[in-house]
Design a protein around this motif. Structure first.
Motif, PDB file in Angstrom:
ATOM      1  N   VAL A  47      44.032  14.519  79.917  1.00  0.00           N
ATOM      2  CA  VAL A  47      45.383  14.967  80.288  1.00  0.00           C
ATOM      3  C   VAL A  47      45.361  15.626  81.668  1.00  0.00           C
ATOM      4  CG1 VAL A  47      47.190  16.647  79.738  1.00  0.00           C
ATOM      5  CG2 VAL A  47      46.275  15.180  77.952  1.00  0.00           C
ATOM      6  N   TRP A  98      51.970  10.408  75.364  1.00  0.00           N
ATOM      7  CA  TRP A  98      52.121  11.698  76.054  1.00  0.00           C
ATOM      8  C   TRP A  98      53.440  11.818  76.829  1.00  0.00           C
ATOM      9  CZ3 TRP A  98      49.793  16.263  75.836  1.00  0.00           C
ATOM     10  CH2 TRP A  98      49.996  17.177  76.864  1.00  0.00           C
ATOM     11  N   ARG A 102      57.385  14.558  76.038  1.00  0.00           N
ATOM     12  CA  ARG A 102      57.985  15.481  76.985  1.00  0.00           C
ATOM     13  C   ARG A 102      59.477  15.196  77.070  1.00  0.00           C
ATOM     14  NH1 ARG A 102      53.738  16.202  81.877  1.00  0.00           N
ATOM     15  NH2 ARG A 102      51.843  16.120  80.652  1.00  0.00           N
ATOM     16  N   ASP A 110      54.094  17.671  85.247  1.00  0.00           N
ATOM     17  CA  ASP A 110      53.733  18.824  84.428  1.00  0.00           C
ATOM     18  C   ASP A 110      54.898  19.796  84.379  1.00  0.00           C
ATOM     19  OD1 ASP A 110      51.201  17.946  83.802  1.00  0.00           O
ATOM     20  OD2 ASP A 110      50.338  18.748  85.650  1.00  0.00           O
ATOM     21  N   ARG A 172      48.600  21.023  78.831  1.00  0.00           N
ATOM     22  CA  ARG A 172      49.959  20.818  79.347  1.00  0.00           C
ATOM     23  C   ARG A 172      50.563  22.110  79.871  1.00  0.00           C
ATOM     24  NH1 ARG A 172      55.208  18.421  76.063  1.00  0.00           N
ATOM     25  NH2 ARG A 172      56.750  18.935  77.646  1.00  0.00           N
ATOM     26  N   HIS A 173      50.526  23.179  79.070  1.00  0.00           N
ATOM     27  CA  HIS A 173      51.246  24.396  79.445  1.00  0.00           C
ATOM     28  C   HIS A 173      50.494  25.186  80.512  1.00  0.00           C
ATOM     29  CE1 HIS A 173      54.440  27.291  78.689  1.00  0.00           C
ATOM     30  NE2 HIS A 173      53.532  28.236  78.881  1.00  0.00           N
TER      31      HIS A 173
END
Length: 709
Positions: A47, A98, A102, A110, A172-173
């Motif tokens: 990722v 992925w 989102r 991102d 991700r975060h």
């Protein structure tokens, strides 16, 4: 490229370290074959490296590492290949899903976790990828080892889901947070320092307290023996999610998962109380997943609520600013502005209303005309039905303004004033039309100036008739005298000069007559009566036919519908029809027979009359301007005129309370449509007529019979 390769090497080292640590002797007894927990690290790896210039390098290195580490650990080639296949399917499906995890983006950028829906989407992607990996990997391991276990399958499913969920959420975060710091401050270090300086000391102490309590609680709980009491650790997740940032909660979830897994792998902690190693792994992952979901769900719900509250507060502040600005604009207007409901009751007004009208009525005053002292410009009283709000309700046109000029006379005004009331229907957000916006503008000076100018033009035009008559008379006398003189070389020049003088005098008389007619239609009192529109239109047409026959020009052809009677001044109405018909005949191409159609349709108490021709039409953009005084649409094209004919028509129609418009005729030419009051007689058919009759009818020729239009 060098930076990306260094990151690839760092992730590879981390992946290998986790693999080595997660292979104690008891791991071989579970049959999990290094799938847990390194698959989560692999998910974080790929990722984080999705933006690499060469995207195939990282997946290839990962697959080679998964197979190679199993071979180094002594696994058979078939088992190593099966493990490589499982990792490939797990991460391939997870990365494929992925962008879909989102919501609202789909661009692969991102954006971090923003709301609980993002977490559930991420969980769905991890779960789907785990199911796909198990569906492929379990048969592959069975073929490689000849062993199959339902508990092993469930454990593999839960473990891989947990790893991809928690580590994927971290990638991700936290990755989005680091990117944000780098974008705002130039580097992560500078951004971190700035954020640390901006954080209050009490907040930093709270972070340190939570971290200290978490470390102590996990160490005590995971090293204690006896009855497992691990679930009270969920209190730490709740505390973190309620008080601290989502980034911290994400890192806390990763740390607690690693700690739980590490103690369980080395046969320590409450989960080691289970005799079956696979149950130890399964229960520890269920706990880790539960703690992560609880903490992240609460934190994201708090973030979403805070974002919505902030957005609502910003919208409220923006609406408040716009309302204050609108109030300032309305209150600073020199013109009056009022809002009335469908019954004419005043809802609100600006200070300009009192300045214009001398007083401002309260909502309980219904009779606006009587309260303000409204009258027509000729002094006659104005009825309530003539007020803009009544006119708008009556006609039901939401996009059209209705205006009326009124004389205002009341004790609060030092002198009488002429104002123009312009009403426009106000549309509610739900589409209902219940209110009217009325703009009040003082036109006293404008009206006085216009009246003085019109009066001056009328006086001048009247005074010009006497000398003009003298010029025409002496021109005829000289022409008669020259007719008796024998031929002479200069005689033809004299005749030519007299002809020019005569034509100039004729043009001058036409201009003077038009000026007088305009003054008459503007100022003379009207005497409306019931008029047979069909008979009057036929009479006007007959006169035009006779004129064409006498002049030897193409005789116009008229088509009439069954015209309704109207209530109008017959003299002004004749002039109106004659001007429009005269224009239709005059502005026809040379050699073309004019075809003129006169029809009407009755709408309630008004009759809309349409006169259509086959002439040369009106140039684009001038359909409104042709009604202005002295405006000529075809200057220099051989069409004589003063530019007052249509202005006279407009004034005549407006004095009868109607409107007039010009549009293109679909068949070529122009269509003039004007409205007049209908004859107030009961039993009239409101529909338009369908009969017609064609003219001309030269003297001695019978009229054609009526036929359908």
């Amino acid at each position: 490229m060098r930076v990306w390769l260094l990151r690839t090497a760092a992730f590879l080292a981390g992946y290998a370290l986790i693999d080595v640590v997660s292979r104690p002797p008891f791991a071989q007894e579970t049959g999990l074959h290094e799938i847990w927990p390194s698959v989560g690290i692999a998910a974080m790896w790929l990722v984080a490296q999705r933006g690499a210039p060469v995207r195939w390098i990282d997946p290839a290195v990962l697959v080679v590492a998964a197979v190679g580490l199993n071979l180094v650990a002594g696994e058979p080639i078939a088992v190593a290949a099966a493990c490589g296949l499982i990792v490939t399917v797990h991460l391939g499906v997870f990365l494929r899903l992925w962008p879909g995890a989102r919501p609202g983006t789909g661009d692969g950028a991102d954006h971090g976790l923003r709301r609980p829906a993002d977490l559930w989407s991420l969980l769905m992607a991890a779960g789907t990828a785990a199911v796909a990996g198990v569906a492929v990997g379990v048969p592959a391991l069975w073929l490689a080892t000849g062993m199959f276990s339902g508990l092993q399958t469930v454990t593999l499913l839960i473990c891989t889901t947990t790893g991809m969920l928690i580590y994927g959420a971290c990638a991700r975060h936290v990755g989005a947070a680091l990117s944000s710091l780098r974008a705002r401050h130039g580097s992560v270090t500078a951004g971190w320092r700035q954020a640390l300086r901006a954080t209050p000391g009490a907040r930093i102490c709270e972070y340190l307290t939570v971290i200290g309590c978490s470390v102590g609680a996990y160490v005590i709980t995971l090293t204690a023996s006896g009855v497992p009491m691990v679930f009270p650790l969920l209190v730490l997740s709740v505390w973190s999610s309620v008080r601290l940032s989502t980034t911290y909660v994400t890192l806390f979830s990763v740390a607690s998962t690693l700690a739980t897994g590490a103690f369980t792998l080395w046969d320590s902690g409450p989960f080691a109380a289970f005799a079956d190693p696979q149950l130890q792994v399964l229960v520890s992952h269920i706990f880790a997943t539960t703690a992560a979901l609880v903490g992240l769900a609460l934190a994201l719900a708090r973030d979403e609520r805070l974002a919505l509250t902030t957005e609502l507060a910003e919208e409220k502040a923006q609406a408040s600013r716009q309302a204050r600005l609108m109030d300032a604009i309305v209150n600073s207007m020199a013109d009056g502005l009022a809002v009335e409901d469908h019954n004419g009751r005043l809802i609100m007004h600006n200070p300009g209303v009192k300045a214009m009208l001398g007083r401002a009525r309260t909502p309980d005053v219904d009779d606006a005309s009587g309260y303000y002292g409204f009258r027509h410009l000729d002094g006659s009283p104005i009825t309530d039905d003539e007020m803009p709000y009544r006119t708008i309700v009556k006609h039901g046109e939401a996009d059209r303004a209705h205006s009326i000029d009124v004389l205002v006379s009341n004790p609060d005004l030092p002198q009488d004033r002429i104002v123009r009331l312009t009403g426009t229907r106000l549309t509610d957000p739900d589409g209902a039309l219940h209110r009217t916006v009325v703009l009040i503008r003082d036109i006293t000076a404008e009206t006085r100036q216009r009246d003085e100018l019109a009066g001056f033009a009328g006086v001048v035009a009247h005074d010009l008739l006497n000398p003009l008559t003298t010029v025409e008379g002496w021109t005829e006398t000289v022409a008669d005298t020259l007719a008796e003189i024998p031929d002479h070389p200069g005689l033809s020049i004299a005749h030519s000069g007299l002809a020019r003088v005569g034509r100039a005098a004729a043009r001058m008389r036409g201009l003077v007559n038009d000026l007088l007619a305009y003054t008459t239609t503007r100022d003379a009192a009207i005497a409306p009566v019931d008029v047979d529109l069909a008979g009057l239109a036929a009479d006007v047409a007959s006169a035009r036919v006779d004129t064409a026959l006498a002049a030897g020009t193409p005789v116009p052809v008229f088509t009439f519908g069954d015209l309704h009677p109207v209530h109008a001044d017959p003299v002004l109405l004749r002039q109106l029809l004659d001007n429009l018909v005269s224009n239709a005949v005059k502005y026809t191409a040379q050699g073309v027979t004019p075809h003129i159609t006169v029809t009407d349709v009755r709408r309630d108490d008004m009759v809309a009359v349409t006169i259509a021709d086959n002439g040369i039409g009106i140039p684009a953009g001038q359909h409104d301007a042709v009604f202005d005084t002295f405006h000529r649409a075809h200057r220099g094209k051989g069409y004589a005129g003063t530019g007052l004919g249509l202005a006279i028509c407009k004034r005549t129609v407006e004095r009868h309370g109607g409107t007039i418009t010009a549009t293109d005729n679909p068949g070529g030419g122009t269509r003039f449509t004007f409205t007049l009051p209908a004859e107030p007689a009961a039993g009239d058919n409101p529909a338009a007529g369908t009969g017609h009759r064609d003219r001309p009818w030269p003297t001695g020729t019978p009229e054609p019979e009526l036929a359908a239009v």
